[in-house]
Design a protein around this motif. Structure first.
Motif, PDB file in Angstrom:
ATOM      1  N   GLN A 103       0.979  -1.007  -0.123  1.00  0.00           N
ATOM      2  CA  GLN A 103      -0.070  -0.026  -0.067  1.00  0.00           C
ATOM      3  C   GLN A 103       0.748   1.288  -0.131  1.00  0.00           C
ATOM      4  OE1 GLN A 103      -3.091   0.548  -0.528  1.00  0.00           O
ATOM      5  NE2 GLN A 103      -3.819  -1.533  -0.261  1.00  0.00           N
ATOM      6  N   VAL A 104       0.922   1.850  -1.056  1.00  0.00           N
ATOM      7  CA  VAL A 104       1.669   3.099  -1.088  1.00  0.00           C
ATOM      8  C   VAL A 104       1.308   4.360   0.055  1.00  0.00           C
ATOM      9  CG1 VAL A 104       0.245   4.424  -2.961  1.00  0.00           C
ATOM     10  CG2 VAL A 104       2.728   4.818  -2.888  1.00  0.00           C
ATOM     11  N   SER A 105      -0.022   4.305   0.253  1.00  0.00           N
ATOM     12  CA  SER A 105      -0.465   5.307   1.421  1.00  0.00           C
ATOM     13  C   SER A 105       0.479   5.177   2.683  1.00  0.00           C
ATOM     14  CB  SER A 105      -1.820   5.358   1.342  1.00  0.00           C
ATOM     15  OG  SER A 105      -2.278   4.188   1.923  1.00  0.00           O
ATOM     16  N   THR A 106       0.605   3.947   3.092  1.00  0.00           N
ATOM     17  CA  THR A 106       1.142   3.712   4.252  1.00  0.00           C
ATOM     18  C   THR A 106       2.623   3.161   4.021  1.00  0.00           C
ATOM     19  OG1 THR A 106       0.685   1.429   4.274  1.00  0.00           O
ATOM     20  CG2 THR A 106      -1.018   2.727   5.296  1.00  0.00           C
ATOM     21  N   GLY A 107       3.107   2.834   3.020  1.00  0.00           N
ATOM     22  CA  GLY A 107       4.319   2.262   2.644  1.00  0.00           C
ATOM     23  C   GLY A 107       4.466   0.956   3.295  1.00  0.00           C
ATOM     24  N   GLN A 108       3.705   0.174   3.327  1.00  0.00           N
ATOM     25  CA  GLN A 108       3.625  -1.288   3.994  1.00  0.00           C
ATOM     26  C   GLN A 108       3.524  -2.324   3.377  1.00  0.00           C
ATOM     27  OE1 GLN A 108       0.903  -2.348   7.139  1.00  0.00           O
ATOM     28  NE2 GLN A 108       2.295  -2.312   8.565  1.00  0.00           N
ATOM     29  N   PHE A 109       4.199  -3.132   3.167  1.00  0.00           N
ATOM     30  CA  PHE A 109       3.988  -4.482   2.543  1.00  0.00           C
ATOM     31  C   PHE A 109       3.254  -5.448   3.605  1.00  0.00           C
ATOM     32  CE2 PHE A 109       7.854  -2.509   0.645  1.00  0.00           C
ATOM     33  CZ  PHE A 109       7.600  -2.810  -0.708  1.00  0.00           C
ATOM     34  N   LYS A 110       2.769  -6.255   2.976  1.00  0.00           N
ATOM     35  CA  LYS A 110       2.027  -7.375   3.817  1.00  0.00           C
ATOM     36  C   LYS A 110       2.087  -8.893   3.033  1.00  0.00           C
ATOM     37  CE  LYS A 110      -2.502  -8.502   5.757  1.00  0.00           C
ATOM     38  NZ  LYS A 110      -3.950  -8.108   6.037  1.00  0.00           N
ATOM     39  N   TYR A 111       2.072  -9.696   3.862  1.00  0.00           N
ATOM     40  CA  TYR A 111       2.034 -11.098   3.394  1.00  0.00           C
ATOM     41  C   TYR A 111       0.823 -11.637   3.089  1.00  0.00           C
ATOM     42  CZ  TYR A 111       1.891 -16.327   3.487  1.00  0.00           C
ATOM     43  OH  TYR A 111       1.815 -17.527   2.981  1.00  0.00           O
ATOM     44  N   GLU A 112       0.453 -12.325   2.012  1.00  0.00           N
ATOM     45  CA  GLU A 112      -1.008 -12.575   1.484  1.00  0.00           C
ATOM     46  C   GLU A 112      -0.853 -14.028   1.398  1.00  0.00           C
ATOM     47  OE1 GLU A 112      -3.247 -10.729   0.932  1.00  0.00           O
ATOM     48  OE2 GLU A 112      -2.404  -8.802   1.273  1.00  0.00           O
ATOM     49  N   THR A 113      -0.054 -14.777   0.669  1.00  0.00           N
ATOM     50  CA  THR A 113      -0.225 -16.160   0.590  1.00  0.00           C
ATOM     51  C   THR A 113       1.088 -17.042   0.102  1.00  0.00           C
ATOM     52  OG1 THR A 113      -1.819 -17.918  -0.113  1.00  0.00           O
ATOM     53  CG2 THR A 113      -1.102 -16.099  -1.715  1.00  0.00           C
TER      54      THR A 113
END
Length: 542
Positions: A296-306
């Motif tokens: 998410q560019v707004s937060t600069g956060q990466f998140k594991y999906e699968t």
């Protein structure tokens, strides 16, 4: 420097003086206050197609220590003339041994992908580095990206009436594709959860070539190393990405961006056929398991999906298929935790430089040299300069230091995660270099004033503007460099706030080009009387 603003006005209009022969005052209108800002960081934005960036670049700073960060000109408004962003730290809020400053630089340009660039400045981190960031237009393909934009009609209640499918094209630069299929009956919601209705759904995807060396500057945040990553275990920390595929999917209904769906959509990202899993000597194959992360560019956060096993798709290429109920950037590949890693500090040894500086690029690669992992476009070095290698992965890497296109040092870092200090020796140049000094002092009736610091760029006369390269930082009115050759003419360019000053075809006539300018001296050819009045006014109260 009590009357800094008036002195600044004078110098912005008149001269940074290169003293060569009879008329030494060549006009470069830039000045920074060396007594105010000493910690700095630089970004160089470029268009992925090599075009000129528009002038309406919006730059903001967010994050924990955003209040400490200023434009290097001393204003809270951050400027980006010609895509050059130079940031400084407030002198009362500098980093300490126990406090590293952390902040994010948000870059928005109409028609381009938004960038959220995490940055840190540590105590004694005075190394002069320009970080390259490549800006990509959202609807225009580049040598590193392919793009698809397609409209689909929506029925009653804003739902799709049939399966809606689209794919990015396979191009010479980006042969891999991303395919998306939206089930019939799917409805769409914005970031607030509001149902979106309208005549049509506009869907867009940008697919990136994960095997291109430019991926580092194209990747979210401008680095493969990221500080804000939610891993598979749900904890947040720093991690390093090794991408096999990377895509950005956006959709709009009635001009409002879609963030969620009523039914998960199907996504399939083809992977770079040369991608290798960590520890493997052979390329990825069907059955190999890769991770899927969102960003998410707004937060600069990466998140594991699968995690998904690679398959051979209908086009005969390896791909990672998955479903998602939200839109964002998606990365497939391997991700390595860096939570326990320490920063490697590198000392550059070059006694032949004396008190002079030089500028190099630093490339970090896999041990076999086949994949770029990090890249610093311009790093100013003196003998003994210490540079933090902050974006290394937790596995062995190689590095190459170049001056121009010539490799001048290379080696391996066996364990980048243990923080062991490293020394890199830059050998004496095979061809002797000129040690050139440029110096300007300003003379007021009350005494002499030294010009504060600014970054100076240069290029050979007759070459395009894209060839402007960092010469170094002018400190206390002086720059000593090995990059200029006596008897050669150059174009020079400098920035201050939103001001750009270009000085063309200026010869370097001697190794010592220094001078002092006062109200009775040569003050330029364009408006010498006006320049003199500015100098007199600037000197008042100094």
């Amino acid at each position: 420097m009590k009357n800094f603003t008036k002195l600044l006005s004078f110098l912005l209009v008149t001269a940074f003086v290169f003293n060569g022969c009879r008329n030494p005052a060549y006009e470069v209108n830039v000045l920074f206050d060396a007594q105010v800002i000493t910690y700095k960081a630089g970004l160089q934005l470029t268009d992925a197609n090599g075009g000129t960036l528009p002038g309406n670049i919006d730059v903001t700073v967010t994050g924990t220590d955003a209040g400490s960060i200023y434009d290097f000109s001393g204003t809270k408004k951050i400027y980006a003339p010609n895509g050059v962003i130079t940031l400084g730290v407030h002198p009362k809020e500098i980093p300490t041994a126990s406090k590293t400053l952390s902040f994010n630089v948000i870059v928005k340009i109409p028609g381009y992908e938004e960038k959220n660039i995490p940055m840190t400045i540590a105590v004694n981190q005075f190394s002069q580095e320009i970080k390259g960031i490549t800006m990509v237009k959202t609807a225009v393909p580049t040598p590193y990206t392919s793009v698809v934009v397609k409209d689909f009609p929506l029925g009653t209640g804003g739902a799709t009436t049939t399966i809606s499918s689209f794919s990015t094209p396979s191009t010479a630069g980006v042969p891999q594709t991303t395919s998306i299929a939206i089930p019939a009956g799917t409805t769409f919601r914005d970031a607030n959860g509001t149902l979106l209705t309208g005549g049509a759904l506009t869907a867009q995807a940008i697919n990136f070539d994960a095997g291109d060396p430019e991926l580092v500057s194209l990747f979210p945040g401008g680095d493969l190393s990221a500080p804000n990553v939610i891993g598979k275990d749900g904890t947040v920390g720093e991690a390093f990405f090794s991408p096999a595929g990377f895509t950005d999917i956006t959709m709009y209904v009635g001009g409002v961006e879609v963030k969620k769906f009523s039914t998960p959509i199907n996504v399939s990202i083809q992977v770079d056929p040369t991608f290798k899993l960590d520890g493997s000597t052979t390329p990825v194959k069907a059955g190999d398991v890769l991770s899927v992360y969102s960003y998410q560019v707004s937060t600069g956060q990466f998140k594991y999906e699968t995690e998904v096993a690679a398959i051979v798709d209908g086009g005969g290429k390896l791909a990672i298929p998955f479903t998602t109920d939200h839109l964002t950037k998606f990365i497939v590949g391997q991700v390595f935790s860096k939570k326990a890693c320490k920063i490697v500090q590198v000392t550059f040894i070059a006694p032949w430089l004396g008190a002079n500086s030089t500028v190099v690029s630093i490339e970090i690669l896999t041990l076999d040299g086949t994949k770029r992992l990090d890249y610093t476009k311009s790093q100013v070095l003196f003998d003994g300069t210490k540079v933090d290698f902050k974006n290394l992965p937790p596995f062995a890497v190689s590095y190459i230091v170049r001056q121009g296109t010539t490799a001048i040092a290379a080696g391996n870092i066996t364990n980048p995660c243990d923080g062991t200090a490293l020394s890199v020796t830059l050998p004496n140049p095979a061809t002797p270099v000129d040690l050139v000094t440029l110096l300007l002092n300003v003379k007021c009736p009350q005494g002499q004033i030294t010009v504060p610091r600014f970054d100076l760029y240069y290029k050979a006369v007759g070459t395009p503007d894209s060839q402007y390269t960092l010469l170094g930082t002018v400190i206390n009115g002086s720059i000593k460099t090995t990059l200029l050759k006596v008897g050669t003419s150059y174009d020079f360019r400098a920035y201050w706030g939103n001001t750009i000053k270009t000085v063309g075809n200026r010869p370097i006539t001697t190794a010592d080009m220094s001078t002092t300018v006062g109200e009775n001296d040569f003050l330029g050819t364009k408006s010498p009387q006006y320049n003199k009045s500015l100098l007199i006014e600037a000197c008042k109260g100094i």
